[in-house]
Design a protein around this motif. Structure first.
Motif, short mmCIF file in Angstrom:
data_model
loop_
_atom_site.label_atom_id
_atom_site.label_comp_id
_atom_site.label_asym_id
_atom_site.label_seq_id
_atom_site.Cartn_x
_atom_site.Cartn_y
_atom_site.Cartn_z
N THR A 210 70.59 40.75 -19.06
CA THR A 210 70.58 42.03 -17.76
C THR A 210 71.75 42.97 -18.02
N MET A 211 72.78 42.37 -18.20
CA MET A 211 73.93 43.30 -18.78
C MET A 211 74.33 43.13 -19.66
N VAL A 212 74.08 43.02 -20.62
CA VAL A 212 74.43 43.02 -22.33
C VAL A 212 73.16 44.88 -22.08
N ALA A 213 71.95 44.88 -21.74
CA ALA A 213 71.22 45.62 -22.46
C ALA A 213 71.66 46.49 -21.17
N HIS A 214 72.41 46.91 -19.85
CA HIS A 214 72.51 47.55 -19.51
C HIS A 214 73.37 48.51 -20.03
N HIS A 215 74.56 47.33 -20.22
CA HIS A 215 75.91 48.42 -20.96
C HIS A 215 75.29 49.27 -22.30
N ILE A 216 74.14 48.33 -23.35
CA ILE A 216 74.21 49.11 -24.00
C ILE A 216 73.62 50.70 -23.81
N ILE A 217 72.50 50.58 -22.56
CA ILE A 217 71.41 51.61 -22.70
C ILE A 217 72.85 52.34 -21.95
N GLN A 218 73.68 52.50 -20.97
CA GLN A 218 74.77 52.94 -20.84
C GLN A 218 75.61 54.23 -22.30
N ALA A 219 76.36 52.59 -22.98
CA ALA A 219 76.24 53.40 -24.10
C ALA A 219 76.10 54.78 -24.73
N SER A 220 74.42 53.74 -25.06
CA SER A 220 73.73 55.19 -25.45
C SER A 220 73.56 56.39 -24.44
N ASP A 221 73.32 56.32 -23.45
CA ASP A 221 73.23 58.05 -22.45
C ASP A 221 74.95 58.26 -23.08
N ALA A 222 76.14 58.29 -23.08
CA ALA A 222 77.16 58.28 -23.12
C ALA A 222 77.41 58.98 -24.00
N VAL A 223 76.44 58.07 -25.63
CA VAL A 223 77.29 59.18 -27.19
C VAL A 223 75.95 59.85 -26.54
N ARG A 224 74.93 60.40 -26.34
CA ARG A 224 73.83 61.01 -26.59
C ARG A 224 74.45 62.35 -25.65
N LEU A 225 75.40 61.92 -24.81
CA LEU A 225 75.86 63.16 -24.27
C LEU A 225 76.45 64.22 -24.84
N VAL A 226 77.21 63.22 -25.95
CA VAL A 226 78.58 64.20 -26.98
C VAL A 226 77.38 64.57 -28.01
N GLY A 227 76.41 64.71 -28.38
CA GLY A 227 75.52 65.12 -29.00
C GLY A 227 75.58 64.25 -30.33
N CYS A 228 75.21 63.12 -30.01
CA CYS A 228 74.92 61.54 -31.27
C CYS A 228 73.38 60.71 -30.58
N GLN A 229 72.92 60.66 -31.81
CA GLN A 229 72.13 59.40 -31.29
C GLN A 229 72.27 57.76 -31.30
N ALA A 230 71.91 57.28 -30.38
CA ALA A 230 71.76 55.92 -30.52
C ALA A 230 71.27 55.09 -31.20
N MET A 231 71.15 54.42 -32.54
CA MET A 231 70.23 53.13 -32.29
C MET A 231 70.94 52.10 -32.21
N LEU A 232 69.54 51.12 -31.16
CA LEU A 232 70.08 49.44 -31.67
C LEU A 232 69.41 48.93 -32.83
N VAL A 233 69.82 48.06 -33.62
CA VAL A 233 69.31 47.28 -34.91
C VAL A 233 69.66 46.01 -34.64
N GLY A 234 68.98 45.43 -35.24
CA GLY A 234 68.99 43.78 -34.90
C GLY A 234 68.53 43.00 -34.15
N ILE A 235 66.85 43.71 -33.60
CA ILE A 235 66.65 42.99 -32.64
C ILE A 235 65.93 41.95 -32.81
N ARG A 236 66.13 40.71 -32.86
CA ARG A 236 65.02 39.38 -32.55
C ARG A 236 63.78 39.15 -32.32
N PRO A 237 63.13 38.31 -33.15
CA PRO A 237 62.14 38.64 -31.69
C PRO A 237 62.37 37.31 -30.13
#
Length: 279
Positions: A210-237
């Motif tokens: 939960t903590m790691v995912a929360h940080h990733i979501i925060q990072a994604s929201d932050a970069v979106r505010l500066v006009g960049c789209q975040a993409m999360l890759v390497g999602i294993r089963p």
């Protein structure tokens, strides 16, 4: 009395050095001897003896502190432990005392006089302990600080791959301190590189909670505010299953299973594609 010890060492340096090195090689960790050549080991040991003398007699140019710092940095970089260094000092001190007694340089007509001499010897050895250990500790702390900074810089690198596309490969556990560094590097990097898409690769992250995912979501929201789209890759089963079981919402983050698919998606989002060149 301290000067007597120092003068004796200075006059008998080669003899003492030979006996001392022989004793220390018997006690040394084999790993230390493997990474230290005989010439370097002898030069470093000789430098150590010179510093012991200089601590009492001083140096002509008054550069004792500078030489002590240089020596401390050298032994830290050679991988000599503080235990090995202090044991070496203790061994050398006892060797000096034994040699001086063997040569009848102590005039002790009474038992009390002999005790006084040993008391002075212990004081001299203790003062050397303090000087050497403090210098070693300071050098070690500086080295660790530099290494920590270097590791932090390497732990969350942002790499520009194509115009408008950057990648941040993450390896290892993500804690709160590292998450802050990821956020900072992402924001600074996407602005500096003028990135339109940034791929956050978590292939090398062993656990996504939960903590790691929360940080990733925060990072994604932050970069979106500066006009960049975040993409999360390497999602294993197993990571996908964990995210679902934890009820973590990643609706605002584009996800792909591999870096290849993520790069193809990023190129598509920037109106480009990979095509085979015709022969």
């Amino acid at each position: 009395m301290y000067r007597d010890f120092a003068n004796f060492i200075h006059m008998n340096k080669d003899i003492l050095l030979g006996k001392w090195m022989e004793q220390m090689k018997e006690q040394a960790d084999p790993a230390i001897l493997q990474v230290t050549s005989d010439i370097l080991y002898e030069d470093t040991s000789r430098e150590f003896v010179d510093l012991i003398v200089a601590n009492v007699l001083g140096t002509p140019d008054g550069s004792f502190s500078e030489k002590l710092d240089d020596f401390a940095q050298k032994v830290v970089h050679l991988g000599w432990s503080v235990h090995f260094v202090t044991r070496g000092l203790r061994t050398f001190g006892l060797l000096v005392y034994s040699e001086m007694k063997r040569q009848n340089l102590f005039i002790a007509s009474k038992e009390k006089a002999d005790e006084d001499i040993y008391y002075h010897f212990e004081n001299w050895l203790s003062s050397m302990y303090g000087v050497v250990v403090n210098a070693y500790a300071d050098s070690w702390e500086r080295t660790v600080s530099v290494q920590k900074t270097a590791l932090q810089e390497l732990s969350a690198p942002l790499l520009p791959i194509f115009d408008g596309i950057s990648v941040m490969p993450l390896i290892g556990t993500i804690d709160t301190e590292r998450a802050k560094l990821i956020m900072e590097n992402l924001l600074i990097g996407v602005v500096r590189n003028r990135s339109d898409v940034v791929l956050i690769d978590i292939t090398g992250v062993p656990i996504v909670d939960t903590m790691v995912a929360h940080h990733i979501i925060q990072a994604s929201d932050a970069v979106r505010l500066v006009g960049c789209q975040a993409m999360l890759v390497g999602i294993r089963p197993e990571i996908a299953q964990t995210i679902v079981n934890l009820g973590i919402e990643l609706d605002q983050v584009i996800t792909t299973s591999t870096m290849k698919k993520g790069m193809e998606k990023a190129l598509e989002m920037t109106n480009r594609e990979i095509v085979e060149k015709e022969e």
